[in-house]
Design an enzyme around this catalytic site. Sequence first.
Site, short mmCIF file in Angstrom:
data_model
loop_
_atom_site.label_atom_id
_atom_site.label_comp_id
_atom_site.label_asym_id
_atom_site.label_seq_id
_atom_site.Cartn_x
_atom_site.Cartn_y
_atom_site.Cartn_z
N SER A 181 -9.44 0.22 2.79
CA SER A 181 -8.75 1.21 2.01
C SER A 181 -7.53 0.89 1.38
O SER A 181 -6.74 1.25 0.09
CB SER A 181 -8.31 2.59 2.65
OG SER A 181 -7.32 2.28 3.81
N LYS A 199 0.89 -1.12 0.10
CA LYS A 199 0.00 0.03 0.12
C LYS A 199 0.76 1.19 0.02
O LYS A 199 1.89 1.36 0.73
CB LYS A 199 -0.89 -0.07 1.09
CG LYS A 199 -1.94 0.96 1.27
CD LYS A 199 -2.88 0.73 2.53
CE LYS A 199 -4.00 1.56 2.91
NZ LYS A 199 -4.69 1.24 3.78
N SER A 218 -9.47 -1.77 6.77
CA SER A 218 -9.01 -1.63 5.53
C SER A 218 -8.05 -2.73 5.11
O SER A 218 -7.74 -2.57 3.83
CB SER A 218 -8.19 -0.37 5.72
OG SER A 218 -9.17 0.86 5.67
#
Lengths: 64, 475
Positions: free
Chosen positions: B155, B80, B179
């Site tokens: 996310s 990420k 997330s």
Amino acid sequence: MDTLSQDLVRAVAAVQQQTPDAQRSAELAVEAERLNRAIRRASCLTRFTDEPAHFFCSLEDGAR
Amino acid sequence: MIDPTLLDLTEVADAIVAGHASSVEITKSCLARIKAWQPQINAFIRLDEESALRQAAECDAELAAGRRRGPLHGVPLAHKDLLYRKGRITTGGSRILRDTFADTTSTLLERLDAAGAVDLGTLNMSEFAAGPTGHNVHYGPARNPYDRSRITGGSSSGSGAAVGARLVFGSLGSDTGGSIRLPAAACNVVGLKATYGRVSRHGAVARSWSLDHVGPLARTARDCAVIFAVVAGYDPRDPTTSTRKVPDLPVLLSDLDNASLMGIRIGVPGEPILGTLDAAVAAALERSLRVLEARGATLREVPFGDLAHLADIGETIIKSEAATMHREWLQTRPGDYAHQVRVRIEGGFYIPATQYLEALRLRAVLLDRFLEETMAEVDLIHCPVIAFPVPTIAETDVEAEAGSVVLDLVRRITTYTRPFNFLGVPAVSVPCGFDLAGLPIAFQLVGRPFAEALCLRVAAAYQTATDFHRKAPQL
């Protein structure tokens, strides 16, 4: 009006300039009050001596 | 020869060590697959092809000289885009940071480097990790590998998409309200949110420092265990990390080899919670319980408490801390935020300090209560991750909607994930089937503090008895 609600009114007034969109401002104030009610529902569980840092002790003590 | 990208992380790591494949060959296979899939699923924000091949060649040379750095030697991963690497841009999925070079390297990237991992680039994510669907107005939404019209969850949207599509063997995501677990569930991979403080957050873009957790997404519980063992543990640069010892990897993997669940007690919620579930999700969860039972686990109903209540108390913390961090940018660059992100952060300006501090004080009290009541007679809790079928990108696009619509969407998707960030307990998302449209379904195992090994052991036992996680998406 209790203390928390007075705080909320002051907070809303203070941030009006940061969220000039009146509709959004109203929605966010409603949401904050909803979250505030959730905390007030549970706040009877706290003792005078509780502190945020106790969370780390609860994690360590909660391990088996 | 089998496509090496279809191997698991542990399988490919073993293949490299055994000399059956080189890291350069594996990395090239991943790069080829990324180039085929990226236009379809938009998983990467940046691909570092040259750097990855150079790292892979170094790994091969070291292995030829008899040196293996660690359990991830030569294995391609990507993470990420919120973990700093010195000299590289870390966008945090935002426009605001899109030209900002990091001046430090995150502890987790340092630990992965030391374990021999090859870093392929940075992965898509919701702006500033705020958004459970994976929408991003700046870089475009990541798309679900199993149906490109559907969300990946967020996310850590790119992490879910990239691991699910077999572009990388594992990925680090972050989880403030679900997330890691939401994209893991939507993209048919395993995602582990460890205990709060188990994994360092030094050098990770924060969403809410009291609730942020960084952790792995991978195709199997075993793969997650390898990454977890590498990255977890005390870090002097993150004073919230626990000094508690992390199980050594051989011990952890040995535990995972035990497919018997005899003696393990699993708590399941009663009717009121099951009543909120989509029928296909409920059926898949019920079948997963039967598998766990057949492996020897004992099931019992437990009082589940009011999950929504815990989530709301946690939301006060998220909003307050996010508003604190973003105050200056919201004043000077408000137009650089997506509407849906700004609405969520701005809410923190309406919360008094007394309300925020009371939420923090309640955390220990409610964790104690959860352990004494809900988990008193069980070792783990079994519950849903997402209560309904994975929705489409179009139907969850709230960029033009009123603030109340945005907040309602967040609440609905994160019902079963946010409470465990507030409580700080470990939770793992495990694939357990597909609905009639072919979209993944997952269950969640929640443990007592620091019980990551048990969560992973039960997840691994489930995966040895099922093959849902083996179903790769088609291009």
